[in-house]
Design a protein around this motif. Structure first.
Motif, PDB file in Angstrom:
ATOM      1  N   ASP A  81     -44.009 -28.123 -81.600  1.00 32.47           N
ATOM      2  CA  ASP A  81     -43.817 -29.300 -82.457  1.00 32.47           C
ATOM      3  C   ASP A  81     -42.624 -29.161 -83.402  1.00 32.47           C
ATOM      4  O   ASP A  81     -42.443 -29.977 -84.313  1.00 32.47           O
ATOM      5  N   MET A  82     -41.794 -28.142 -83.198  1.00 33.21           N
ATOM      6  CA  MET A  82     -40.590 -27.990 -84.021  1.00 33.21           C
ATOM      7  C   MET A  82     -39.632 -29.146 -83.743  1.00 33.21           C
ATOM      8  O   MET A  82     -39.581 -29.675 -82.625  1.00 33.21           O
ATOM      9  N   PRO A  83     -38.845 -29.558 -84.749  1.00 35.92           N
ATOM     10  CA  PRO A  83     -37.957 -30.717 -84.555  1.00 35.92           C
ATOM     11  C   PRO A  83     -36.788 -30.423 -83.618  1.00 35.92           C
ATOM     12  O   PRO A  83     -36.295 -29.288 -83.544  1.00 35.92           O
ATOM     13  N   GLY A  84     -36.348 -31.443 -82.896  1.00 35.59           N
ATOM     14  CA  GLY A  84     -35.151 -31.365 -82.067  1.00 35.59           C
ATOM     15  C   GLY A  84     -35.223 -30.249 -81.044  1.00 35.59           C
ATOM     16  O   GLY A  84     -36.232 -30.070 -80.356  1.00 35.59           O
ATOM     17  N   GLU A  85     -34.117 -29.507 -80.956  1.00 31.22           N
ATOM     18  CA  GLU A  85     -34.026 -28.423 -79.974  1.00 31.22           C
ATOM     19  C   GLU A  85     -34.554 -27.094 -80.519  1.00 31.22           C
ATOM     20  O   GLU A  85     -34.494 -26.073 -79.818  1.00 31.22           O
ATOM     21  N   MET A  86     -35.053 -27.094 -81.754  1.00 26.08           N
ATOM     22  CA  MET A  86     -35.475 -25.838 -82.375  1.00 26.08           C
ATOM     23  C   MET A  86     -36.595 -25.153 -81.598  1.00 26.08           C
ATOM     24  O   MET A  86     -36.676 -23.917 -81.580  1.00 26.08           O
ATOM     25  N   SER A  87     -37.455 -25.924 -80.939  1.00 26.08           N
ATOM     26  CA  SER A  87     -38.613 -25.330 -80.270  1.00 26.08           C
ATOM     27  C   SER A  87     -38.179 -24.339 -79.199  1.00 26.08           C
ATOM     28  O   SER A  87     -38.497 -23.145 -79.273  1.00 26.08           O
ATOM     29  N   TRP A  88     -37.413 -24.807 -78.208  1.00 18.55           N
ATOM     30  CA  TRP A  88     -37.060 -23.897 -77.110  1.00 18.55           C
ATOM     31  C   TRP A  88     -36.064 -22.828 -77.555  1.00 18.55           C
ATOM     32  O   TRP A  88     -36.071 -21.708 -77.040  1.00 18.55           O
ATOM     33  N   ARG A  89     -35.220 -23.133 -78.557  1.00 18.02           N
ATOM     34  CA  ARG A  89     -34.268 -22.122 -79.035  1.00 18.02           C
ATOM     35  C   ARG A  89     -34.992 -20.955 -79.705  1.00 18.02           C
ATOM     36  O   ARG A  89     -34.655 -19.779 -79.488  1.00 18.02           O
ATOM     37  N   LEU A  90     -35.990 -21.259 -80.521  1.00 19.38           N
ATOM     38  CA  LEU A  90     -36.762 -20.199 -81.165  1.00 19.38           C
ATOM     39  C   LEU A  90     -37.613 -19.439 -80.152  1.00 19.38           C
ATOM     40  O   LEU A  90     -37.759 -18.217 -80.254  1.00 19.38           O
ATOM     41  N   MET A  91     -38.184 -20.166 -79.188  1.00 18.72           N
ATOM     42  CA  MET A  91     -38.976 -19.507 -78.146  1.00 18.72           C
ATOM     43  C   MET A  91     -38.160 -18.413 -77.446  1.00 18.72           C
ATOM     44  O   MET A  91     -38.621 -17.279 -77.270  1.00 18.72           O
ATOM     45  N   LEU A  92     -36.941 -18.760 -77.055  1.00 17.21           N
ATOM     46  CA  LEU A  92     -36.094 -17.807 -76.330  1.00 17.21           C
ATOM     47  C   LEU A  92     -35.551 -16.723 -77.250  1.00 17.21           C
ATOM     48  O   LEU A  92     -35.502 -15.543 -76.889  1.00 17.21           O
ATOM     49  N   GLY A  93     -35.128 -17.091 -78.459  1.00 15.47           N
ATOM     50  CA  GLY A  93     -34.519 -16.127 -79.375  1.00 15.47           C
ATOM     51  C   GLY A  93     -35.481 -15.091 -79.914  1.00 15.47           C
ATOM     52  O   GLY A  93     -35.083 -13.943 -80.171  1.00 15.47           O
ATOM     53  N   PHE A  94     -36.762 -15.457 -80.071  1.00 19.10           N
ATOM     54  CA  PHE A  94     -37.739 -14.515 -80.619  1.00 19.10           C
ATOM     55  C   PHE A  94     -37.948 -13.297 -79.719  1.00 19.10           C
ATOM     56  O   PHE A  94     -38.544 -12.308 -80.146  1.00 19.10           O
ATOM     57  N   ALA A  95     -37.453 -13.358 -78.480  1.00 16.55           N
ATOM     58  CA  ALA A  95     -37.605 -12.210 -77.574  1.00 16.55           C
ATOM     59  C   ALA A  95     -36.880 -10.975 -78.094  1.00 16.55           C
ATOM     60  O   ALA A  95     -37.158  -9.857 -77.646  1.00 16.55           O
ATOM     61  N   CYS A  96     -35.960 -11.147 -79.037  1.00 20.29           N
ATOM     62  CA  CYS A  96     -35.239  -9.975 -79.564  1.00 20.29           C
ATOM     63  C   CYS A  96     -36.151  -9.100 -80.424  1.00 20.29           C
ATOM     64  O   CYS A  96     -35.882  -7.897 -80.586  1.00 20.29           O
ATOM     65  N   LEU A  97     -37.213  -9.663 -80.980  1.00 20.72           N
ATOM     66  CA  LEU A  97     -38.070  -8.894 -81.893  1.00 20.72           C
ATOM     67  C   LEU A  97     -38.776  -7.732 -81.189  1.00 20.72           C
ATOM     68  O   LEU A  97     -38.725  -6.595 -81.678  1.00 20.72           O
ATOM     69  N   PRO A  98     -39.465  -7.952 -80.047  1.00 20.76           N
ATOM     70  CA  PRO A  98     -40.067  -6.789 -79.380  1.00 20.76           C
ATOM     71  C   PRO A  98     -39.035  -5.781 -78.900  1.00 20.76           C
ATOM     72  O   PRO A  98     -39.327  -4.588 -78.804  1.00 20.76           O
ATOM     73  N   ALA A  99     -37.803  -6.241 -78.612  1.00 20.25           N
ATOM     74  CA  ALA A  99     -36.750  -5.317 -78.191  1.00 20.25           C
ATOM     75  C   ALA A  99     -36.389  -4.356 -79.323  1.00 20.25           C
ATOM     76  O   ALA A  99     -36.179  -3.155 -79.099  1.00 20.25           O
ATOM     77  N   VAL A 100     -36.323  -4.875 -80.546  1.00 20.70           N
ATOM     78  CA  VAL A 100     -36.029  -4.020 -81.709  1.00 20.70           C
ATOM     79  C   VAL A 100     -37.161  -3.022 -81.938  1.00 20.70           C
ATOM     80  O   VAL A 100     -36.927  -1.834 -82.198  1.00 20.70           O
ATOM     81  N   ILE A 101     -38.406  -3.484 -81.807  1.00 17.35           N
ATOM     82  CA  ILE A 101     -39.563  -2.588 -81.978  1.00 17.35           C
ATOM     83  C   ILE A 101     -39.529  -1.476 -80.927  1.00 17.35           C
ATOM     84  O   ILE A 101     -39.770  -0.305 -81.227  1.00 17.35           O
ATOM     85  N   LEU A 102     -39.224  -1.855 -79.679  1.00 17.46           N
ATOM     86  CA  LEU A 102     -39.139  -0.857 -78.605  1.00 17.46           C
ATOM     87  C   LEU A 102     -38.078   0.190 -78.925  1.00 17.46           C
ATOM     88  O   LEU A 102     -38.318   1.395 -78.810  1.00 17.46           O
ATOM     89  N   PHE A 103     -36.905  -0.251 -79.344  1.00 19.94           N
ATOM     90  CA  PHE A 103     -35.806   0.676 -79.635  1.00 19.94           C
ATOM     91  C   PHE A 103     -36.220   1.681 -80.706  1.00 19.94           C
ATOM     92  O   PHE A 103     -36.027   2.887 -80.556  1.00 19.94           O
ATOM     93  N   LEU A 104     -36.809   1.188 -81.796  1.00 19.18           N
ATOM     94  CA  LEU A 104     -37.207   2.070 -82.892  1.00 19.18           C
ATOM     95  C   LEU A 104     -38.309   3.034 -82.464  1.00 19.18           C
ATOM     96  O   LEU A 104     -38.326   4.211 -82.857  1.00 19.18           O
TER      97      LEU A 104
END
Length: 455
Positions: free
Chosen positions: A163-186
């Protein structure tokens, strides 16, 4: 490595398998992002939808092969760290795609696939080389639990961001994938290297120390001796091994078994469900796909429960038996909707979704985890990195083709007919397992290699 004395076996197994979260998140995230992306970019061409969805899998074909080869030179740990960096960078770039940037999105997600494919090859090998034979199936099953947990997390994130406005929904969905990558690296920064890799490269004292983290003291000497003997034999032939070695008579039986199971796992069509379930429900019921994001969560819950069932049964039944029984039921669950639709033309359109849930339950408890257990344990040491990479690549070829062709196939024929084709492939997979896959449960990696080579 400084400070490794304080590492517990639980920490090693947890972060050794955590790469599965990355793998799973990106398998699942496009399921929710695609309906919004399709709407925002006005995507109507089935092949474009297929390419955007399957671009990660296309990149993973090469990521798995490259990582497998480099892991034999640089080590499993360093390659997992590099994969996490790749994943973080290109996940962020996916979320920053320019408007209507179809080509950009496809290319960026292909590079993201390099990291995903690398993780899919490295994690099973790393876990198998650390796990004791009596627990290898169960501990390797943690990788599958991580994968499906990553998928479920992505489905939940998709649902809450819809329910995020405009294109924010799919952009955040895809971009949030970086968070588990950072956890894995550490997390991986503190992990030790695989003891089999260390011995293969002459680091015997360090290998003994690492085995001490994950073995009782009275088992270490015997296992070190076994690994050293096998490594010495394989090192003699190291200069003669190449990609062509995978086809040699000595290794052909085991390579065919591992690569074949990895390929069948994907050509059976599971990822058609995971990538397109909102669109499948939309086609069955007429309801908009953007309103059907609860279905992926239901599938994700089934996947996680199935992976936990596998951990419970992993060392109770032979791998071959589980694959054949489940494969037969999975095949029936794909074929029966077409048969029922032919016999009863007015049958409920939701019937296919019911049968898909049965398929997912059996797949998640058997084929999904056992494939990666076999990939981690079946290949001989001299070619393990290359062979695991090849198996991963074949697995991703199947995943890519399913992701690419499913929307094209369903545009040309009824969904029931498409799934019936996958059902036939499931049955062929059962036959392959019966005739080509050896028993591995409870045997050390060295025993499997000694007894199954030269067949």
């Amino acid at each position: 490595m400084e400070g490794t004395k304080k590492i517990s076996s639980s920490y090693i197994y947890f972060f050794g398998a955590f790469g599965g979260i990355l793998f799973g998140y990106d398998i699942g995230v496009m399921t929710g992002a695609l309906p919004f992306l399709t709407h925002d970019w006005n995507l109507v061409d089935a092949s474009t939808i297929g390419w955007i969805t399957s671009a990660v899998m296309f990149g993973a074909i090469f990521g798995g092969a490259l990582a497998g080869q480099l892991a034999d030179r640089l080590g499993r740990r360093k390659m997992i760290l590099l994969s996490a960096v790749l994943f973080a960078i290109f996940a962020l770039l996916s979320g920053l795609a320019p408007d209507n940037g179809k080509t950009y999105m496809i290319i960026v997600r292909m590079f993201l696939g390099l990291g995903v494919g690398a993780v899919s090859a490295l994690v099973p090998a790393y876990i198998s080389e650390l796990a004791p034979a009596r627990l290898r199936g169960r501990l390797s099953g943690i990788n599958q639990t991580m994968i499906v947990s990553g998928m479920l997390i992505s489905y939940v994130v998709d649902f809450f961001l819809k329910d995020m406005p405009g294109e924010m929904s799919w952009r955040l969905m895809l971009g949030f994938a970086c968070l588990p990558a950072v956890i894995l690296f550490l997390g991986v920064l503190r992990l030790p290297e695989s003891p089999r890799y260390l011995i293969k490269n002459g680091h015997y004292d360090e290998a003994r120390k690492v085995l001490g983290y994950v073995r009782p003291e009275n088992e270490i000497d015997a296992e070190l001796k076994d690994i050293k003997e096998t490594a010495a034999l394989e090192n003699q032939a190291e200069n003669q091994t190449s990609w062509g070695s995978l086809l040699s008579k000595k290794y052909r039986y085991l390579i065919t078994a591992g690569v074949g199971v990895a390929a069948f796992q994907q050509f059976q069509g599971a990822n058609a469900i995971f990538y397109y379930i909102p669109l499948i429900v939309e086609k069955a019921t007429g309801s908009a796909a953007t309103n059907e994001l609860m279905w992926p969560i239901i599938q994700g819950i089934i996947l996680v429960l199935g992976s936990l069932v596998y951990i419970w049964i992993a060392e109770k039944f032979n791998r071959r038996t589980l694959l054949m029984v489940a494969g037969f039921i999975m095949g029936l669950s794909f074929i029966l909707p077409a048969v029922i639709n032919w016999l009863i033309p007015g049958a409920s359109p939701m019937m296919i979704v019911f049968f898909l849930c049965i398929y997912v339950a059996f797949y998640s408890a058997t084929w999904a985890p056992i494939t990666w257990v076999l990939v981690g344990e079946i290949f001989p040491l001299a070619v393990r990195g290359r062979a695991a990479g090849l198996a991963s690549s074949f697995n991703w070829i199947g995943s890519w083709l399913v992701g690419l062709l499913f929307p094209i196939m369903t545009a040309a024929m009824p969904q029931e007919a498409v799934f019936a084709i996958f059902g036939v492939i499931c049955m062929l997979g059962c036959l392959f397992v019966k005739t080509r896959v050896p028993k591995t449960r409870g045997r050390t990696l060295e025993e499997i290699e000694r007894q199954e080579t030269n067949k």
